[in-house]
Design a protein around this motif. Sequence first.
Motif, PDB file in Angstrom:
ATOM      1  N   LYS A   3     128.628  41.184  -9.539  1.00 24.34           N
ATOM      2  CA  LYS A   3     127.826  40.032  -9.109  1.00 24.34           C
ATOM      3  C   LYS A   3     127.554  38.778  -8.503  1.00 24.34           C
ATOM      4  N   LEU A   4     127.310  39.699  -7.034  1.00 21.80           N
ATOM      5  CA  LEU A   4     126.436  39.748  -5.295  1.00 21.80           C
ATOM      6  C   LEU A   4     125.752  39.006  -5.581  1.00 21.80           C
ATOM      7  N   THR A   5     125.706  38.202  -4.970  1.00 20.81           N
ATOM      8  CA  THR A   5     123.575  37.694  -4.910  1.00 20.81           C
ATOM      9  C   THR A   5     123.523  37.915  -2.909  1.00 20.81           C
ATOM     10  N   LYS A   6     123.980  38.559  -2.553  1.00 15.89           N
ATOM     11  CA  LYS A   6     123.789  39.062  -0.840  1.00 15.89           C
ATOM     12  C   LYS A   6     124.144  40.389  -0.375  1.00 15.89           C
ATOM     13  N   ILE A   7     123.448  41.296  -0.283  1.00 20.41           N
ATOM     14  CA  ILE A   7     123.115  42.165  -0.201  1.00 20.41           C
ATOM     15  C   ILE A   7     121.803  42.772   0.508  1.00 20.41           C
ATOM     16  N   GLY A   8     122.659  44.199   1.392  1.00 26.58           N
ATOM     17  CA  GLY A   8     121.277  44.319   1.932  1.00 26.58           C
ATOM     18  C   GLY A   8     121.491  45.939   2.842  1.00 26.58           C
ATOM     19  N   VAL A   9     120.416  46.365   2.809  1.00 25.28           N
ATOM     20  CA  VAL A   9     120.446  47.879   3.424  1.00 25.28           C
ATOM     21  C   VAL A   9     119.530  47.527   4.513  1.00 25.28           C
ATOM     22  N   GLY A  10     119.704  47.815   6.330  1.00 28.88           N
ATOM     23  CA  GLY A  10     119.417  47.902   7.208  1.00 28.88           C
ATOM     24  C   GLY A  10     118.376  48.658   7.385  1.00 28.88           C
ATOM     25  N   PRO A  11     117.318  48.978   8.761  1.00 30.69           N
ATOM     26  CA  PRO A  11     116.541  50.103   8.696  1.00 30.69           C
ATOM     27  C   PRO A  11     117.777  50.541   9.151  1.00 30.69           C
ATOM     28  N   ILE A  12     116.921  52.364   9.886  1.00 32.06           N
ATOM     29  CA  ILE A  12     117.639  53.403  10.373  1.00 32.06           C
ATOM     30  C   ILE A  12     117.578  52.625  11.771  1.00 32.06           C
ATOM     31  N   LYS A  13     118.403  53.007  12.225  1.00 32.49           N
ATOM     32  CA  LYS A  13     119.227  52.467  13.354  1.00 32.49           C
ATOM     33  C   LYS A  13     118.119  53.477  14.471  1.00 32.49           C
ATOM     34  N   ASP A  14     117.579  52.848  15.517  1.00 28.64           N
ATOM     35  CA  ASP A  14     115.949  53.219  16.192  1.00 28.64           C
ATOM     36  C   ASP A  14     116.996  53.925  17.540  1.00 28.64           C
ATOM     37  N   GLU A  15     116.462  55.162  17.681  1.00 31.52           N
ATOM     38  CA  GLU A  15     116.792  56.192  19.182  1.00 31.52           C
ATOM     39  C   GLU A  15     117.476  55.415  19.823  1.00 31.52           C
ATOM     40  N   GLU A  16     117.277  54.787  20.408  1.00 33.42           N
ATOM     41  CA  GLU A  16     117.047  53.977  21.740  1.00 33.42           C
ATOM     42  C   GLU A  16     119.113  52.965  21.515  1.00 33.42           C
ATOM     43  N   ALA A  17     118.746  52.331  20.144  1.00 30.93           N
ATOM     44  CA  ALA A  17     120.248  51.976  19.532  1.00 30.93           C
ATOM     45  C   ALA A  17     121.198  52.770  19.513  1.00 30.93           C
ATOM     46  N   ALA A  18     120.493  53.615  19.387  1.00 32.13           N
ATOM     47  CA  ALA A  18     121.736  55.568  18.271  1.00 32.13           C
ATOM     48  C   ALA A  18     121.995  55.763  20.361  1.00 32.13           C
ATOM     49  N   LYS A  19     121.247  55.929  20.722  1.00 20.21           N
ATOM     50  CA  LYS A  19     121.948  56.329  22.341  1.00 20.21           C
ATOM     51  C   LYS A  19     122.234  55.410  23.018  1.00 20.21           C
ATOM     52  N   ALA A  20     122.252  54.015  23.029  1.00 22.54           N
ATOM     53  CA  ALA A  20     122.708  53.258  23.891  1.00 22.54           C
ATOM     54  C   ALA A  20     124.332  52.857  23.008  1.00 22.54           C
ATOM     55  N   LYS A  21     124.297  52.697  21.870  1.00 20.53           N
ATOM     56  CA  LYS A  21     125.740  52.742  21.285  1.00 20.53           C
ATOM     57  C   LYS A  21     127.234  53.944  21.539  1.00 20.53           C
ATOM     58  N   ALA A  22     126.317  55.569  21.412  1.00 23.39           N
ATOM     59  CA  ALA A  22     126.328  56.695  21.768  1.00 23.39           C
ATOM     60  C   ALA A  22     127.206  56.447  23.018  1.00 23.39           C
ATOM     61  N   LYS A  23     126.251  56.436  24.220  1.00 18.92           N
ATOM     62  CA  LYS A  23     126.959  55.975  25.551  1.00 18.92           C
ATOM     63  C   LYS A  23     127.895  55.324  25.923  1.00 18.92           C
ATOM     64  N   ARG A  24     127.691  53.660  24.944  1.00 19.05           N
ATOM     65  CA  ARG A  24     129.034  52.751  25.571  1.00 19.05           C
ATOM     66  C   ARG A  24     129.879  52.859  24.713  1.00 19.05           C
ATOM     67  N   LYS A  25     129.727  53.631  24.304  1.00 14.22           N
ATOM     68  CA  LYS A  25     131.325  54.184  22.693  1.00 14.22           C
ATOM     69  C   LYS A  25     131.966  55.370  22.269  1.00 14.22           C
ATOM     70  N   TYR A  26     130.520  56.529  22.856  1.00 16.25           N
ATOM     71  CA  TYR A  26     131.035  57.957  22.471  1.00 16.25           C
ATOM     72  C   TYR A  26     130.908  58.786  23.626  1.00 16.25           C
TER      73      TYR A  26
END
Length: 121
Positions: A56-79
Amino acid sequence: CPAINDESSDGKCGGCKHRMVQVCSQGDVYASLAAKAAEAQPALIQICKTIAKKLKLTKIGVGPIKDEEAAKAKAKRKYDGNLLNVTDYCRAFLVVDDIATLLALLEYLCHHFSSSICRIK
């Protein structure tokens, strides 16, 4: 391997049993991971709807697919730039109103999806 440049049709180098390795660009890696995320997203949406109905949850969501620039930035920052270590190309959120529901949600997720969940926060 002495015959590394002699590719045969089976993907092995000539004269031995070593597999040929294809080197992919970061763009190719991202495209492959984003495509897999897009394939998985409908199932994630259905899973979230099922859980929301059950708890009985009322607040749910599925985000958009992570875009390429965000994925590359996260990979650079963390991995150290490795896009394969970024695990949230496809993600969801479920908001609960109390501790009892949170515990029920965690129990449900662990029981049904423990091998598929990368992180809960």
